[in-house]
Design a protein around this motif. Sequence first.
Motif, mmCIF file in Angstrom:
data_model
loop_
_atom_site.group_PDB
_atom_site.id
_atom_site.type_symbol
_atom_site.label_atom_id
_atom_site.label_comp_id
_atom_site.label_asym_id
_atom_site.label_seq_id
_atom_site.Cartn_x
_atom_site.Cartn_y
_atom_site.Cartn_z
ATOM 1 N N ASN A 71 0.871 -1.146 -0.037
ATOM 2 C CA ASN A 71 0.008 0.034 0.033
ATOM 3 C C ASN A 71 0.841 1.153 -0.010
ATOM 4 O O ASN A 71 1.683 1.128 0.841
ATOM 5 N N ILE A 72 0.510 2.239 -1.008
ATOM 6 C CA ILE A 72 1.275 3.331 -0.978
ATOM 7 C C ILE A 72 0.430 4.490 -0.875
ATOM 8 O O ILE A 72 -0.360 4.702 -1.430
ATOM 9 N N ALA A 73 1.122 5.444 0.189
ATOM 10 C CA ALA A 73 0.075 6.723 0.466
ATOM 11 C C ALA A 73 0.982 7.918 0.233
ATOM 12 O O ALA A 73 2.189 7.804 0.494
ATOM 13 N N ARG A 74 0.511 8.771 -0.596
ATOM 14 C CA ARG A 74 1.041 9.799 -1.017
ATOM 15 C C ARG A 74 0.160 11.299 -0.488
ATOM 16 O O ARG A 74 -0.998 11.188 -0.771
ATOM 17 N N VAL A 75 0.749 11.997 0.224
ATOM 18 C CA VAL A 75 0.459 13.275 0.472
ATOM 19 C C VAL A 75 1.206 14.604 0.233
ATOM 20 O O VAL A 75 2.317 14.607 0.421
ATOM 21 N N PHE A 76 0.572 15.506 -0.379
ATOM 22 C CA PHE A 76 1.137 16.764 -0.949
ATOM 23 C C PHE A 76 0.342 17.692 0.171
ATOM 24 O O PHE A 76 -0.702 18.029 0.330
ATOM 25 N N ASN A 77 1.517 18.792 0.647
ATOM 26 C CA ASN A 77 1.027 19.837 1.588
ATOM 27 C C ASN A 77 1.458 21.182 0.680
ATOM 28 O O ASN A 77 2.951 21.146 0.195
ATOM 29 N N LYS A 78 0.803 22.234 0.692
ATOM 30 C CA LYS A 78 1.451 23.417 0.452
ATOM 31 C C LYS A 78 1.239 24.541 1.295
ATOM 32 O O LYS A 78 0.190 24.473 1.772
ATOM 33 N N VAL A 79 2.300 25.129 1.476
ATOM 34 C CA VAL A 79 2.376 26.365 2.354
ATOM 35 C C VAL A 79 2.566 27.575 1.776
ATOM 36 O O VAL A 79 3.665 27.758 1.264
ATOM 37 N N GLU A 80 1.707 28.485 1.833
ATOM 38 C CA GLU A 80 2.241 29.728 1.329
ATOM 39 C C GLU A 80 2.313 30.829 2.498
ATOM 40 O O GLU A 80 1.652 30.957 3.412
ATOM 41 N N ALA A 81 3.638 31.532 2.358
ATOM 42 C CA ALA A 81 4.017 32.497 3.103
ATOM 43 C C ALA A 81 4.375 33.765 2.604
ATOM 44 O O ALA A 81 5.698 33.670 2.141
ATOM 45 N N GLY A 82 3.715 34.612 2.075
ATOM 46 C CA GLY A 82 3.966 35.746 1.471
ATOM 47 C C GLY A 82 4.232 35.246 0.107
ATOM 48 O O GLY A 82 3.539 34.958 -0.587
ATOM 49 N N ASP A 83 5.475 35.656 -0.259
ATOM 50 C CA ASP A 83 5.982 35.456 -1.773
ATOM 51 C C ASP A 83 6.424 33.948 -1.785
ATOM 52 O O ASP A 83 6.813 33.449 -2.991
ATOM 53 N N ILE A 84 6.600 33.153 -0.918
ATOM 54 C CA ILE A 84 7.346 31.979 -0.882
ATOM 55 C C ILE A 84 6.326 30.868 -0.637
ATOM 56 O O ILE A 84 5.430 30.960 0.008
ATOM 57 N N ILE A 85 6.456 29.842 -1.774
ATOM 58 C CA ILE A 85 5.444 28.791 -1.601
ATOM 59 C C ILE A 85 6.473 27.502 -1.477
ATOM 60 O O ILE A 85 7.312 27.162 -2.078
ATOM 61 N N ARG A 86 5.916 26.739 -0.229
ATOM 62 C CA ARG A 86 6.572 25.485 0.039
ATOM 63 C C ARG A 86 5.726 24.409 -0.418
ATOM 64 O O ARG A 86 4.629 24.282 0.291
ATOM 65 N N THR A 87 6.115 23.161 -0.941
ATOM 66 C CA THR A 87 5.478 22.251 -1.256
ATOM 67 C C THR A 87 6.153 20.879 -0.633
ATOM 68 O O THR A 87 7.507 20.776 -0.660
#
Length: 190
Positions: free
Chosen positions: A133-149
């Motif tokens: 079983n494979i589980a994939r989770v994507f999270n995106k965090v936006e802080a001002g001009d920076i986007i962290r994935t």
Amino acid sequence: MKIIHFRKAQAVLEIGILGTVVLIIFSLLVGYIQSLNDEQYVLMSNFRQALKKAHDENAVVSYTTLEDRRHVDINAPLVGKRTNLSASSYVHWAVPYVGEKPNKGFYYQINDQVVALDEDDEVGDIVFEYDTNIARVFNKVEAGDIIRTIQNVGVVEELTYTLRDSDEEPITTVTQNRTDNKQRSWETGQ
């Protein structure tokens, strides 16, 4: 002017294609080197384990190692691909008393678990069953001009090995669970 523009575009295209080919060859080379390294390690480890068992038990020992590992895969880098590795050794270390038969030992090491078999057990084949079983989770965090994935990948496997005799009757069954979690993150900004 058109000829100069055309030549620049052609040069960029050729460099892009060459770079892609170099990356593909490099990834295949890394996978091949990893496979060779693991095969050599399993072979040497198997012989050392057989030698130790034969020495400790003053016996003739047959020792087989089966390992499942996850290797680099360019199509699924965080998941990887399952690779089966095996090695077998037969060591005659026994020094029995005069007129006596030497002790005998038959062992299968499946990943980290060692299974001792009786002298009467004759392994005809081994049946492998995998439930992955494979589980994939994507999270995106936006802080001002920076986007962290952030990508989290979890692989949960239930591995079942059935050692069978020549009549396809099970001698023993080994069930193991394995989990592997990996994470990759990247940032973009202006």
